[in-house]
Write a protein that holds these residues in place. Structure first.
Motif: not given
Ligand code: NAI
Length: 483
Positions: A397-398, A268-269, A395, A349, A239, A290, A292-293, A205, A347, A323-324
């Motif tokens: 969803n799990l 987080g998008y 998380l 990690h 994801n 919301t 930051i990027d 992940t 959601i 989801a950030t």
């Molecule tokens: P990503 O890096 O693609 O997206 C995270 C986004 O959050 C980025 O666009 C970032 O700019 C934004 N972000 C960071 N800080 C922020 C803030 N303070 N406010 C608003 N936005 C902010 O990462 P991805 O792949 O989307 O994963 C996100 C998390 O979910 C990770 O911890 C990952 O390990 C986890 N994950 C969970 C799953 C699940 O089944 N629950 C499945 C896959 C990933």
């Protein structure tokens, strides 16, 4: 066989679910058919730290079918499906009375102490017939906790000093420090021995991958790693489409609130946020994102979402999801500003996206457990209202549902199997560093999942292939292509 699960008598139920899941996991079944005779993982002793679900059971049994010995723990205290854990221990040919499967150390609702005990059990395999210690020689990680424990252990053993337990900044850290102190007090060099054995790790992940790149930059990474997350057929599928499915599943099972018409905020998008926003919109919610990027913020706007700050919308939101992969995304002050019975879940990690530690220690805040993994937190009069917190900020969803469905996990886990084979059999090609799987394997994972959806692929003509300058059989895109 040593193992620890909730109830081995759930094995029959688990086995039926595993058999149903196998029909939805064509990639993993293809791995068994392709590599079963060759046994590329013979000699591999895989320590697996990944949500112990039905889908993971199919992954574990695929690794075994390819010759590996495996020990397993979950990478989250709430994500284990107890019937799946029981079925894996019983094994496809064994039973609850005569277990003949894989040692699993996982149950739903572990304490943090139990969680880290389970993680140690997958690294340390006891002794062989001659009394020599046996350790794992491969790690399959999700979030990087098994890898982290080995690295912290080696560091402590090198300095012959573990961090003082009372210097810990969180419960999680305190427990890790305790483990390290106990290990040192027993004058063991256990983690150094384990690290010497480990050929490499394959990481599932985004959050675990961040940790690996950080260690690589610092020069502290001890063995090579394959970043499975950034296979296109992982992050752009699991994801996104996985969360599109399992986010609302978690909200529904936890609260059964009607999502249509409500205001839902997704923080987080990235890949996960995109799936979450789409699933909430699919239910008729008015979704606010919301970010930051600026790139992701612009994407969200172009996809038709309002993009705002959490402070601006926190008082009107009915559902707030983080989801950030970042920390402190929702503060206690923001929780106090939420609407009556607003639903708050994460959601991403780790549980530090929402300031749970701050909530738990907020003076006068009262927790009422509604049912497992659903809590109503009430703030003192005049200092906020009551909010519903899912899975204690872990998380959801799990914790509140059963995670992603089999078909999408088949994509992720086929990448995991290929990555384990790649590292275990071609170690000399992977000096210590972090790698992604080659593009042709990524395309192969997708190809394995087309037939069961009735997809018919167009074949390039030789002339077209020549015109584009790519082989007829792929790879079709450059490594820079973003999908
Ligand atoms: P990503 O890096 O693609 O997206 C995270 C986004 O959050 C980025 O666009 C970032 O700019 C934004 N972000 C960071 N800080 C922020 C803030 N303070 N406010 C608003 N936005 C902010 O990462 P991805 O792949 O989307 O994963 C996100 C998390 O979910 C990770 O911890 C990952 O390990 C986890 N994950 C969970 C799953 C699940 O089944 N629950 C499945 C896959 C990933």
């Amino acid at each position: 066989m040593d193992f620890k699960v909730a109830d081995l008598n759930l094995a029959d139920y688990g086995r039926t679910e595993i058999e149903l899941a196998e029909l939805e996991m064509p990639g993993l079944i293809a791995m068994r058919e392709r590599f079963g005779a060759e046994q590329p993982l013979a000699g591999a002793r895989i320590a697996g730290s990944l949500h112990m679900t039905t889908q993971t059971a199919v992954l574990i049994e695929t690794l075994v079918a390819l010759g590996a010995d495996v020990r397993w723990a979950s990478c989250n205290i709430f994500s284990t499906q107890d019937h799946a854990a029981a079925a894996v221990v019983a094994g496809p040919t064994g039973s609850a009375d005569a277990p003949a499967g894989v040692p699993v150390f996982a149950w739903k609702g572990e304490t943090l102490e139990e969680y880290w005990w389970c993680t140690q059990q997958i690294l340390d395999w006891g002794t062989d017939a001659e009394g020599n210690p046996v350790f794992a020689n491969m790690i399959l990680d999700d979030g990087g906790d098994a890898t982290l424990l080995v690295h912290l252990g080696v560091e402590a053993e090198k300095k012959n000093e573990a961090p003082a337990v009372d210097s810990a900044k969180s419960t999680e850290q305190r427990i890790i420090f305790e483990v390290l102190n106990e290990s040192l007090a027993a004058s063991q060099t256990r983690f150094t021995d384990i690290a010497r054995e480990i050929k490499g790790v394959t990481e599932e992940t985004t959050t675990g991958v961040h940790r690996l790149y950080e260690m690589m930059r610092e020069g502290s990474l001890l063995f090579p790693a394959i970043n499975v997350n950034d296979s296109v057929t992982k992050s752009k599928f699991d994801n996104k489409y996985g969360c599109r499915h399992s986010l609302v599943d978690g909200i529904n099972r936890a609260t059964d609130v009607l999502i249509g018409g409500k205001v839902a905020v997704v923080c987080g998008y990235g890949d996960v946020g995109k799936g979450c926003a789409e699933s909430l919109r699919g239910q008729g919610a008015r979704v606010v994102v919301t970010e930051i990027d600026p790139i992701c913020a612009l994407q969200a706007a172009m996809d038709g979402y309002q993009v705002s700050t959490l402070d601006d919308v926190v008082g009107t939101a009915d559902i707030i999801i983080t989801a950030t992969g970042n920390k402190d995304v929702v503060t206690v002050d923001q929780m106090r500003a939420m609407k009556q019975n607003a639903i708050l879940g994460n959601i991403g990690h780790f549980d530090n996206e929402i300031d749970m530690a701050g909530l738990e220690t907020y003076p006068g805040a009262v927790r009422k457990n509604v049912k497992p993994q659903v809590d109503l937190w009430t703030f003192p009069e005049g200092e906020g209202k009551a909010i519903i917190v899912l899975s204690e900020g872990r998380l959801m969803n799990l914790g509140n549902a059963t995670g992603h469905p089999s078909f999408v996990m088949s994509n992720s886990f086929t990448n995991q199997v290929l990555a384990q084979i790649e590292l275990f059999t071609k170690l000399e090609e992977y000096p210590t560093g972090v790698y992604v799987l080659p593009k042709h394997l990524d395309e192969e994972v997708a190809r394995l999942h087309l037939a069961s959806l009735g997809v018919r692929l167009t074949t390039l003509t030789d002339e077209q292939a020549g015109y584009l300058g790519i082989p007829v059989e792929g790879p079709y895109k450059s490594d820079e292509y973003r999908y």
